[in-house]
Design a protein around this motif. Structure first.
Motif, PDB file in Angstrom:
ATOM      1  N   ARG A 149       0.875  -1.174   0.000  1.00 31.98           N
ATOM      2  CA  ARG A 149       0.000   0.000   0.000  1.00 31.98           C
ATOM      3  C   ARG A 149       0.909   1.220   0.000  1.00 31.98           C
ATOM      4  O   ARG A 149       1.858   1.284   0.782  1.00 31.98           O
ATOM      5  CB  ARG A 149      -0.887  -0.013   1.237  1.00 31.98           C
ATOM      6  CG  ARG A 149      -1.941   1.087   1.262  1.00 31.98           C
ATOM      7  CD  ARG A 149      -2.729   1.019   2.568  1.00 31.98           C
ATOM      8  NE  ARG A 149      -3.361  -0.268   2.750  1.00 31.98           N
ATOM      9  CZ  ARG A 149      -3.763  -0.757   3.924  1.00 31.98           C
ATOM     10  NH1 ARG A 149      -3.556  -0.046   5.033  1.00 31.98           N
ATOM     11  NH2 ARG A 149      -4.327  -1.941   3.999  1.00 31.98           N
ATOM     12  N   VAL A 150       0.617   2.185  -0.850  1.00 27.95           N
ATOM     13  CA  VAL A 150       1.571   3.285  -1.040  1.00 27.95           C
ATOM     14  C   VAL A 150       1.411   4.426  -0.047  1.00 27.95           C
ATOM     15  O   VAL A 150       2.307   5.260   0.086  1.00 27.95           O
ATOM     16  CB  VAL A 150       1.477   3.852  -2.475  1.00 27.95           C
ATOM     17  CG1 VAL A 150       1.834   2.783  -3.489  1.00 27.95           C
ATOM     18  CG2 VAL A 150       0.099   4.438  -2.764  1.00 27.95           C
ATOM     19  N   ASP A 151       0.289   4.482   0.651  1.00 25.03           N
ATOM     20  CA  ASP A 151       0.021   5.657   1.495  1.00 25.03           C
ATOM     21  C   ASP A 151      -0.285   5.308   2.938  1.00 25.03           C
ATOM     22  O   ASP A 151      -1.048   5.996   3.606  1.00 25.03           O
ATOM     23  CB  ASP A 151      -1.117   6.489   0.900  1.00 25.03           C
ATOM     24  CG  ASP A 151      -2.384   5.667   0.664  1.00 25.03           C
ATOM     25  OD1 ASP A 151      -2.335   4.426   0.731  1.00 25.03           O
ATOM     26  OD2 ASP A 151      -3.438   6.289   0.400  1.00 25.03           O
ATOM     27  N   SER A 152       0.322   4.247   3.451  1.00 28.22           N
ATOM     28  CA  SER A 152       0.191   3.885   4.864  1.00 28.22           C
ATOM     29  C   SER A 152       1.572   3.795   5.490  1.00 28.22           C
ATOM     30  O   SER A 152       2.584   3.735   4.781  1.00 28.22           O
ATOM     31  CB  SER A 152      -0.544   2.554   5.034  1.00 28.22           C
ATOM     32  OG  SER A 152      -1.915   2.693   4.758  1.00 28.22           O
ATOM     33  N   SER A 153       1.604   3.762   6.802  1.00 30.78           N
ATOM     34  CA  SER A 153       2.869   3.631   7.523  1.00 30.78           C
ATOM     35  C   SER A 153       2.782   2.445   8.471  1.00 30.78           C
ATOM     36  O   SER A 153       1.745   1.791   8.583  1.00 30.78           O
ATOM     37  CB  SER A 153       3.157   4.915   8.308  1.00 30.78           C
ATOM     38  OG  SER A 153       2.109   5.189   9.220  1.00 30.78           O
ATOM     39  N   GLY A 154       3.865   2.168   9.161  1.00 32.41           N
ATOM     40  CA  GLY A 154       3.864   1.086  10.136  1.00 32.41           C
ATOM     41  C   GLY A 154       3.712  -0.293   9.527  1.00 32.41           C
ATOM     42  O   GLY A 154       3.203  -1.210  10.171  1.00 32.41           O
ATOM     43  N   SER A 155       4.138  -0.466   8.269  1.00 26.63           N
ATOM     44  CA  SER A 155       4.071  -1.751   7.553  1.00 26.63           C
ATOM     45  C   SER A 155       2.649  -2.236   7.293  1.00 26.63           C
ATOM     46  O   SER A 155       2.444  -3.397   6.949  1.00 26.63           O
ATOM     47  CB  SER A 155       4.853  -2.846   8.307  1.00 26.63           C
ATOM     48  OG  SER A 155       6.227  -2.532   8.348  1.00 26.63           O
ATOM     49  N   ARG A 156       1.670  -1.348   7.438  1.00 29.75           N
ATOM     50  CA  ARG A 156       0.293  -1.743   7.125  1.00 29.75           C
ATOM     51  C   ARG A 156       0.121  -1.861   5.619  1.00 29.75           C
ATOM     52  O   ARG A 156       0.609  -1.037   4.857  1.00 29.75           O
ATOM     53  CB  ARG A 156      -0.702  -0.724   7.696  1.00 29.75           C
ATOM     54  CG  ARG A 156      -0.817  -0.766   9.217  1.00 29.75           C
ATOM     55  CD  ARG A 156      -1.878   0.219   9.703  1.00 29.75           C
ATOM     56  NE  ARG A 156      -1.424   1.587   9.587  1.00 29.75           N
ATOM     57  CZ  ARG A 156      -0.756   2.241  10.521  1.00 29.75           C
ATOM     58  NH1 ARG A 156      -0.443   1.637  11.648  1.00 29.75           N
ATOM     59  NH2 ARG A 156      -0.374   3.494  10.342  1.00 29.75           N
ATOM     60  N   GLY A 157      -0.595  -2.895   5.200  1.00 28.38           N
ATOM     61  CA  GLY A 157      -0.862  -3.103   3.786  1.00 28.38           C
ATOM     62  C   GLY A 157       0.329  -3.585   2.994  1.00 28.38           C
ATOM     63  O   GLY A 157       0.378  -3.402   1.780  1.00 28.38           O
ATOM     64  N   ILE A 158       1.282  -4.234   3.657  1.00 25.70           N
ATOM     65  CA  ILE A 158       2.487  -4.719   2.994  1.00 25.70           C
ATOM     66  C   ILE A 158       2.593  -6.238   3.161  1.00 25.70           C
ATOM     67  O   ILE A 158       2.467  -6.751   4.270  1.00 25.70           O
ATOM     68  CB  ILE A 158       3.741  -4.030   3.547  1.00 25.70           C
ATOM     69  CG1 ILE A 158       3.699  -2.535   3.229  1.00 25.70           C
ATOM     70  CG2 ILE A 158       5.006  -4.662   2.982  1.00 25.70           C
ATOM     71  CD1 ILE A 158       4.876  -1.760   3.758  1.00 25.70           C
ATOM     72  N   THR A 159       2.829  -6.939   2.052  1.00 27.52           N
ATOM     73  CA  THR A 159       2.903  -8.401   2.073  1.00 27.52           C
ATOM     74  C   THR A 159       4.067  -8.878   1.224  1.00 27.52           C
ATOM     75  O   THR A 159       4.253  -8.420   0.097  1.00 27.52           O
ATOM     76  CB  THR A 159       1.610  -9.030   1.510  1.00 27.52           C
ATOM     77  OG1 THR A 159       0.471  -8.478   2.170  1.00 27.52           O
ATOM     78  CG2 THR A 159       1.613 -10.537   1.705  1.00 27.52           C
ATOM     79  N   VAL A 160       4.851  -9.805   1.767  1.00 23.48           N
ATOM     80  CA  VAL A 160       5.889 -10.474   0.982  1.00 23.48           C
ATOM     81  C   VAL A 160       5.230 -11.650   0.277  1.00 23.48           C
ATOM     82  O   VAL A 160       4.576 -12.482   0.909  1.00 23.48           O
ATOM     83  CB  VAL A 160       7.041 -10.965   1.875  1.00 23.48           C
ATOM     84  CG1 VAL A 160       8.065 -11.738   1.054  1.00 23.48           C
ATOM     85  CG2 VAL A 160       7.708  -9.796   2.582  1.00 23.48           C
ATOM     86  N   VAL A 161       5.363 -11.719  -1.032  1.00 21.83           N
ATOM     87  CA  VAL A 161       4.711 -12.745  -1.843  1.00 21.83           C
ATOM     88  C   VAL A 161       5.769 -13.678  -2.418  1.00 21.83           C
ATOM     89  O   VAL A 161       6.662 -13.242  -3.149  1.00 21.83           O
ATOM     90  CB  VAL A 161       3.890 -12.104  -2.981  1.00 21.83           C
ATOM     91  CG1 VAL A 161       3.268 -13.168  -3.870  1.00 21.83           C
ATOM     92  CG2 VAL A 161       2.818 -11.189  -2.403  1.00 21.83           C
TER      93      VAL A 161
END
Length: 286
Positions: A149-161
């Motif tokens: 996710r481009v507009d969040s912080s704290g690693s929210r919306g981020i996934t290693v695939v």
């Protein structure tokens, strides 16, 4: 004698991360206007005036700022309001970050574009607007990838695939909760992370730094000794230096007069660093 009019500062956010900022502004004699979405936030009780607005809503906050004729606008501990701050500063000709810079800083895709233009090394990545585009981008970049996710912080919306079967869920996780219509797919890079962390217990601050097998700890309260540890392959602490010697960095670490001792030790099995101020005191742990 006529009392001097207080300068007005607008603070975006009323949560725990903004409370120290609000209190400091009050101590400085500033008239504090706190803006946040409705809720039981501690900063509201400290403010001279409040507005219940979404800190992402640039036009609504600009209207409130113009109505109040503020002298400054700021925040602390949050990324989401930075773009709004840049917008208000630009529209009202206030000192602060330019809107264009604020937009780049709060959008990972725009930041990556700026890196490319400036010749700054960064992981290869692509903007995508659907799970199908994310799939194609991942195949082009090569697995594993990171969907962000481009507009969040704290690693929210981020996934290693790791494989194609995870792409759709990762895309939805990144897209949901975003104000943008795109997400970022990046090549996953492996390496050694070097980072500073700070931990606070009452008024005592401790800092530690880890890079490869180097552990550094600094305590700002007076103490008798602190040590930099370098662990060998077997997990034994080898080189030890006084804390004032900031090996391998040339910059000295300021240490105050002796009055307490810090004990540090490592656990090879978990790879963690722990320290305590005195025997029997609870140790910070990562």
């Amino acid at each position: 004698m006529r009392k001097k009019k207080s300068e007005k500062i607008m603070i975006l956010g009323a949560g725990i991360y903004q409370v120290p900022l609000i209190r400091t502004a009050r101590r400085m004699g500033l008239y504090t206007i706190v803006v946040s979405i409705p809720g039981d936030y501690p900063g509201f009780a400290l403010a001279d005036k409040i507005y219940e607005l979404n800190t992402r809503d640039k036009e609504a906050i600009l209207a409130a700022a113009e109505k109040e004729q503020i002298d400054g606008i700021c925040t602390s501990g949050t990324d989401v309001a930075v773009s709004t701050i840049g917008y208000v500063c630009e529209k009202m000709h206030l000192s602060g970050i330019p809107y264009e810079a604020a937009e780049i800083l709060t959008d990972k895709a725009k930041m990556k574009d700026a890196f490319r233009q400036g010749g700054v090394s960064a992981a290869d990545g692509m903007r995508v607007r659907s799970a199908e585009e994310a799939q194609k981008a991942a195949e082009q970049l090569g697995y594993p990838v990171v969907v962000k996710r481009v507009d969040s912080s704290g690693s929210r919306g981020i996934t290693v695939v790791e494989h194609s079967g995870q792409i759709e869920e990762a895309y939805e996780n990144a897209r949901n909760g975003s104000a943008r219509d795109y997400v970022l797919v990046e090549k996953f890079l492996r390496g050694t992370k070097s980072a500073w962390m700070d931990l606070c217990r009452t008024t005592n601050w401790s800092f530690w730094h880890r890079t490869r097998n180097l552990y550094t700890a600094v305590h700002t309260r007076p103490f008798r000794s602190a040590t930099h540890f370098r662990m060998d392959a077997a997990g034994h602490c080898g080189k030890k230096l006084p804390a004032r010697c900031s090996w391998p960095s040339p910059h000295p670490v300021p240490i105050s007069a002796p009055s307490m001792r810090m004990s540090l030790w490592t656990e090879r099995r978990s790879g963690s660093l722990k320290w305590a101020e005195e025997p029997g005191q609870p140790a910070f742990r990562n």
